[in-house]
Design a protein around this motif. Sequence first.
Motif, PDB file in Angstrom:
ATOM      1  N   ASP A  97       0.816  -1.215   0.000  1.00 16.84           N
ATOM      2  CA  ASP A  97       0.000   0.000   0.000  1.00 16.84           C
ATOM      3  C   ASP A  97       0.849   1.264   0.000  1.00 16.84           C
ATOM      4  O   ASP A  97       0.419   2.306  -0.498  1.00 16.84           O
ATOM      5  CB  ASP A  97      -0.959   0.008   1.189  1.00 16.84           C
ATOM      6  N   MET A  98       2.051   1.184   0.548  1.00 16.95           N
ATOM      7  CA  MET A  98       2.966   2.325   0.555  1.00 16.95           C
ATOM      8  C   MET A  98       3.759   2.433  -0.746  1.00 16.95           C
ATOM      9  O   MET A  98       4.441   3.413  -0.967  1.00 16.95           O
ATOM     10  CB  MET A  98       3.949   2.194   1.729  1.00 16.95           C
ATOM     11  N   GLY A  99       3.690   1.415  -1.586  1.00 18.40           N
ATOM     12  CA  GLY A  99       4.460   1.427  -2.827  1.00 18.40           C
ATOM     13  C   GLY A  99       5.919   1.055  -2.622  1.00 18.40           C
ATOM     14  O   GLY A  99       6.766   1.367  -3.450  1.00 18.40           O
ATOM     15  N   VAL A 100       6.215   0.368  -1.518  1.00 21.29           N
ATOM     16  CA  VAL A 100       7.574  -0.077  -1.218  1.00 21.29           C
ATOM     17  C   VAL A 100       7.759  -1.471  -1.823  1.00 21.29           C
ATOM     18  O   VAL A 100       6.980  -2.381  -1.546  1.00 21.29           O
ATOM     19  CB  VAL A 100       7.803  -0.135   0.315  1.00 21.29           C
ATOM     20  N   ALA A 101       8.773  -1.616  -2.641  1.00 19.70           N
ATOM     21  CA  ALA A 101       9.042  -2.914  -3.258  1.00 19.70           C
ATOM     22  C   ALA A 101       9.612  -3.862  -2.213  1.00 19.70           C
ATOM     23  O   ALA A 101      10.601  -3.558  -1.557  1.00 19.70           O
ATOM     24  CB  ALA A 101      10.020  -2.763  -4.411  1.00 19.70           C
ATOM     25  N   ALA A 102       8.968  -4.996  -2.054  1.00 19.96           N
ATOM     26  CA  ALA A 102       9.436  -6.004  -1.104  1.00 19.96           C
ATOM     27  C   ALA A 102      10.146  -7.111  -1.879  1.00 19.96           C
ATOM     28  O   ALA A 102       9.682  -7.504  -2.950  1.00 19.96           O
ATOM     29  CB  ALA A 102       8.265  -6.575  -0.316  1.00 19.96           C
ATOM     30  N   PRO A 103      11.239  -7.621  -1.326  1.00 19.07           N
ATOM     31  CA  PRO A 103      11.963  -8.698  -2.008  1.00 19.07           C
ATOM     32  C   PRO A 103      11.297 -10.061  -1.843  1.00 19.07           C
ATOM     33  O   PRO A 103      11.776 -11.055  -2.368  1.00 19.07           O
ATOM     34  CB  PRO A 103      13.327  -8.682  -1.327  1.00 19.07           C
ATOM     35  N   ILE A 104      10.201 -10.099  -1.083  1.00 25.08           N
ATOM     36  CA  ILE A 104       9.488 -11.341  -0.829  1.00 25.08           C
ATOM     37  C   ILE A 104       8.014 -11.140  -1.157  1.00 25.08           C
ATOM     38  O   ILE A 104       7.535 -10.013  -1.263  1.00 25.08           O
ATOM     39  CB  ILE A 104       9.645 -11.803   0.634  1.00 25.08           C
ATOM     40  N   SER A 105       7.312 -12.239  -1.300  1.00 26.57           N
ATOM     41  CA  SER A 105       5.869 -12.174  -1.540  1.00 26.57           C
ATOM     42  C   SER A 105       5.214 -13.400  -0.929  1.00 26.57           C
ATOM     43  O   SER A 105       5.889 -14.343  -0.517  1.00 26.57           O
ATOM     44  CB  SER A 105       5.568 -12.086  -3.034  1.00 26.57           C
ATOM     45  N   LEU A 106       3.897 -13.371  -0.888  1.00 31.07           N
ATOM     46  CA  LEU A 106       3.126 -14.501  -0.381  1.00 31.07           C
ATOM     47  C   LEU A 106       2.498 -15.219  -1.558  1.00 31.07           C
ATOM     48  O   LEU A 106       1.976 -14.591  -2.476  1.00 31.07           O
ATOM     49  CB  LEU A 106       2.033 -14.021   0.572  1.00 31.07           C
ATOM     50  N   ARG A 107       2.539 -16.523  -1.526  1.00 30.98           N
ATOM     51  CA  ARG A 107       1.941 -17.341  -2.583  1.00 30.98           C
ATOM     52  C   ARG A 107       0.985 -18.338  -1.928  1.00 30.98           C
ATOM     53  O   ARG A 107       1.360 -19.041  -0.992  1.00 30.98           O
ATOM     54  CB  ARG A 107       3.008 -18.101  -3.342  1.00 30.98           C
ATOM     55  N   ALA A 108      -0.230 -18.382  -2.416  1.00 32.82           N
ATOM     56  CA  ALA A 108      -1.232 -19.308  -1.890  1.00 32.82           C
ATOM     57  C   ALA A 108      -1.125 -20.627  -2.641  1.00 32.82           C
ATOM     58  O   ALA A 108      -1.067 -20.659  -3.868  1.00 32.82           O
ATOM     59  CB  ALA A 108      -2.627 -18.720  -2.040  1.00 32.82           C
ATOM     60  N   HIS A 109      -1.088 -21.727  -1.904  1.00 33.40           N
ATOM     61  CA  HIS A 109      -0.981 -23.071  -2.472  1.00 33.40           C
ATOM     62  C   HIS A 109      -1.909 -24.009  -1.719  1.00 33.40           C
ATOM     63  O   HIS A 109      -2.426 -23.674  -0.663  1.00 33.40           O
ATOM     64  CB  HIS A 109       0.456 -23.607  -2.347  1.00 33.40           C
ATOM     65  N   ARG A 110      -2.033 -25.200  -2.256  1.00 33.82           N
ATOM     66  CA  ARG A 110      -2.710 -26.287  -1.547  1.00 33.82           C
ATOM     67  C   ARG A 110      -1.676 -27.373  -1.339  1.00 33.82           C
ATOM     68  O   ARG A 110      -1.017 -27.805  -2.275  1.00 33.82           O
ATOM     69  CB  ARG A 110      -3.872 -26.824  -2.374  1.00 33.82           C
ATOM     70  N   ALA A 111      -1.543 -27.789  -0.101  1.00 33.61           N
ATOM     71  CA  ALA A 111      -0.571 -28.830   0.235  1.00 33.61           C
ATOM     72  C   ALA A 111      -1.317 -30.117   0.566  1.00 33.61           C
ATOM     73  O   ALA A 111      -2.345 -30.106   1.236  1.00 33.61           O
ATOM     74  CB  ALA A 111       0.279 -28.404   1.416  1.00 33.61           C
ATOM     75  N   ARG A 112      -0.776 -31.212   0.095  1.00 29.21           N
ATOM     76  CA  ARG A 112      -1.366 -32.518   0.387  1.00 29.21           C
ATOM     77  C   ARG A 112      -0.808 -33.017   1.703  1.00 29.21           C
ATOM     78  O   ARG A 112       0.404 -33.082   1.905  1.00 29.21           O
ATOM     79  CB  ARG A 112      -1.038 -33.490  -0.734  1.00 29.21           C
TER      80      ARG A 112
END
Length: 183
Positions: free
Chosen positions: A128-143
């Motif tokens: 929201d601040m426009g700050v580039a983050a070197p990480i991100s969140l990824r949604a997955h399904r794990a068995r």
Amino acid sequence: VAATEASWSSELADVVTHAVELASPGPGGEGAKARWIAIFVARYGGRERLTLQAVGDRYGITRERVRQIGDAIVAALKAQPMALPALDRLFAAAERVMPMSIHEADEQLRRFLGEGAGLAAALHFAEDMGVAAPISLRAHRARTNEGYRPVTIVDRALDAATWVSSALAYARRVRALEVGPDY
């Protein structure tokens, strides 16, 4: 708190306190300033970013008013050049421990996050601040042995095609823990 020792939660409270002073239009008296700070910290300072509706329900205001308060504070923050050393340290530490689930990351990064704070909310603040983050969140399904379950994985902020190797590495690690090292 010295900038080199601050956690993300204490840094967020400090910058928001400063931003409320600069917000235009801003809150009226001291009580209103404290309320604005509490509303903003409730949105971005928890484990996950709360929805506008959840914050509004907590403080007895509409979600539109929560959005207006948040937008005024974000605009005040963006108007001033600022350094966020605790947020930078948090993201650097997160880069060193990934890929892993968001819950594991929150546990391992607790000293960088501070009391009650989570990496997901910090990432939403940065976005929201426009700050580039070197990480991100990824949604997955794990068995798992109980079937499939949703898992959010912290990963490098790369293009969409590169997350697969990280997701597979995480799944292999989880599977090995469930069935043993001979898997």
